[in-house]
Write an enzyme that holds these catalytic residues in place. Structure first.
Site, mmCIF file in Angstrom:
data_model
loop_
_atom_site.group_PDB
_atom_site.id
_atom_site.type_symbol
_atom_site.label_atom_id
_atom_site.label_comp_id
_atom_site.label_asym_id
_atom_site.label_seq_id
_atom_site.Cartn_x
_atom_site.Cartn_y
_atom_site.Cartn_z
ATOM 1 N N HIS A 1 0.832 -1.207 0.000
ATOM 2 C CA HIS A 1 0.000 0.000 0.000
ATOM 3 C C HIS A 1 0.861 1.249 0.000
ATOM 4 O O HIS A 1 1.992 1.238 0.486
ATOM 5 C CB HIS A 1 -0.930 0.028 1.226
ATOM 6 C CG HIS A 1 -0.222 -0.140 2.531
ATOM 7 N ND1 HIS A 1 0.225 -1.352 2.989
ATOM 8 C CD2 HIS A 1 0.142 0.766 3.479
ATOM 9 C CE1 HIS A 1 0.816 -1.195 4.162
ATOM 10 N NE2 HIS A 1 0.788 0.084 4.477
ATOM 11 N N HIS B 1 0.683 5.311 1.222
ATOM 12 C CA HIS B 1 -0.015 6.322 2.017
ATOM 13 C C HIS B 1 -0.035 7.623 1.225
ATOM 14 O O HIS B 1 0.981 8.022 0.656
ATOM 15 C CB HIS B 1 0.742 6.619 3.315
ATOM 16 C CG HIS B 1 0.878 5.464 4.253
ATOM 17 N ND1 HIS B 1 0.180 5.374 5.434
ATOM 18 C CD2 HIS B 1 1.654 4.348 4.202
ATOM 19 C CE1 HIS B 1 0.523 4.269 6.073
ATOM 20 N NE2 HIS B 1 1.414 3.616 5.342
HETATM 21 P P1 5GP Z 1 1.854 0.502 7.363
HETATM 22 O O1 5GP Z 1 2.185 0.715 8.801
HETATM 23 O O2 5GP Z 1 1.841 -0.982 7.059
HETATM 24 O O3 5GP Z 1 2.658 1.288 6.399
HETATM 25 O O4 5GP Z 1 0.385 1.065 7.159
HETATM 26 C C1 5GP Z 1 -0.749 0.418 7.577
HETATM 27 C C2 5GP Z 1 -1.751 1.492 7.826
HETATM 28 O O5 5GP Z 1 -3.011 0.862 7.981
HETATM 29 C C3 5GP Z 1 -1.507 2.304 9.094
HETATM 30 O O6 5GP Z 1 -1.325 3.670 8.760
HETATM 31 C C4 5GP Z 1 -2.742 2.073 9.938
HETATM 32 O O7 5GP Z 1 -3.164 3.238 10.573
HETATM 33 C C5 5GP Z 1 -3.750 1.584 8.927
HETATM 34 N N1 5GP Z 1 -4.738 0.662 9.455
HETATM 35 C C6 5GP Z 1 -4.537 -0.347 10.335
HETATM 36 N N2 5GP Z 1 -5.674 -1.028 10.552
HETATM 37 C C7 5GP Z 1 -6.623 -0.440 9.789
HETATM 38 C C8 5GP Z 1 -8.020 -0.687 9.588
HETATM 39 O O8 5GP Z 1 -8.623 -1.607 10.152
HETATM 40 N N3 5GP Z 1 -8.677 0.136 8.726
HETATM 41 C C9 5GP Z 1 -8.035 1.162 8.072
HETATM 42 N N4 5GP Z 1 -8.774 1.903 7.267
HETATM 43 N N5 5GP Z 1 -6.733 1.440 8.251
HETATM 44 C C10 5GP Z 1 -6.023 0.634 9.098
#
Ligand code: 5GP
Length: 144
Positions: free
Chosen positions: A107, A109
């Site tokens: 993903h 951001h």
């Molecule tokens: P990462 O840390 O892997 O780069 O990003 C994962 C993102 O997913 C985080 O920014 C976190 O806030 C978001 N996130 C985690 N759980 C959920 C969820 O259940 N729903 C949504 N919409 N975002 C989530």
């Protein structure tokens, strides 16, 4: 090591794609889903994910998927800027636990930056769902 972890069909984004967990959708087509981050670092923080490819991170994705994600990220970022008028924005992508990755479905951001508005820590506090839905609709309405 988390960079070479295999794809988990029960990761949170896989569940969102299967409709098992609700989300505030900003944009969807046959290739990608864009939805609001539940723990936003700033108002308008959203995530864009591929729907077809089960890539855990940047290294395991095909160039075709990355190309689509970049094109759609630009489309959504333009809408975020038009709708919310931030002073800047970041496109961020984390790979591996050590780098801050918490969900192992590729993903990007899209993170608006507002002057004099410090970012909340990564993954801090869940946002108000009505507010997320309102922001998602506002961004969606600005997509060209
Ligand atoms: P990462 O840390 O892997 O780069 O990003 C994962 C993102 O997913 C985080 O920014 C976190 O806030 C978001 N996130 C985690 N759980 C959920 C969820 O259940 N729903 C949504 N919409 N975002 C989530």
């Amino acid at each position: 090591m988390s960079l070479s972890v295999s794809y988990d069909e029960n990761n949170i984004f896989a569940k969102i794609l299967r409709g098992e967990i609700p989300n505030s959708t900003v944009y969807e087509d046959e290739e990608v889903l864009c939805f609001m981050d539940l723990f936003p670092q700033a108002p308008g923080h959203c995530l864009i994910i591929p729907k077809k490819e089960k890539a855990t991170n940047f290294l395991t994705a095909t160039p075709e998927t990355l190309t689509i994600l970049m094109e759609r990220s630009q489309k959504i970022a333009r809408a975020v800027v038009k709708a919310l008028k931030p002073d800047g924005f970041r496109i961020i992508q984390f790979n591996g636990t050590a780098a801050g990755q918490t969900v192992f479905h590729l993903h990007f951001h899209i993170l608006p930056i507002y002057e004099n508005h410090p970012l909340k820590p990564h993954g801090s506090k869940p946002a108000d769902l009505d507010e997320l839905s309102h922001l998602a609709q506002k961004i969606a309405a600005a997509i060209e």
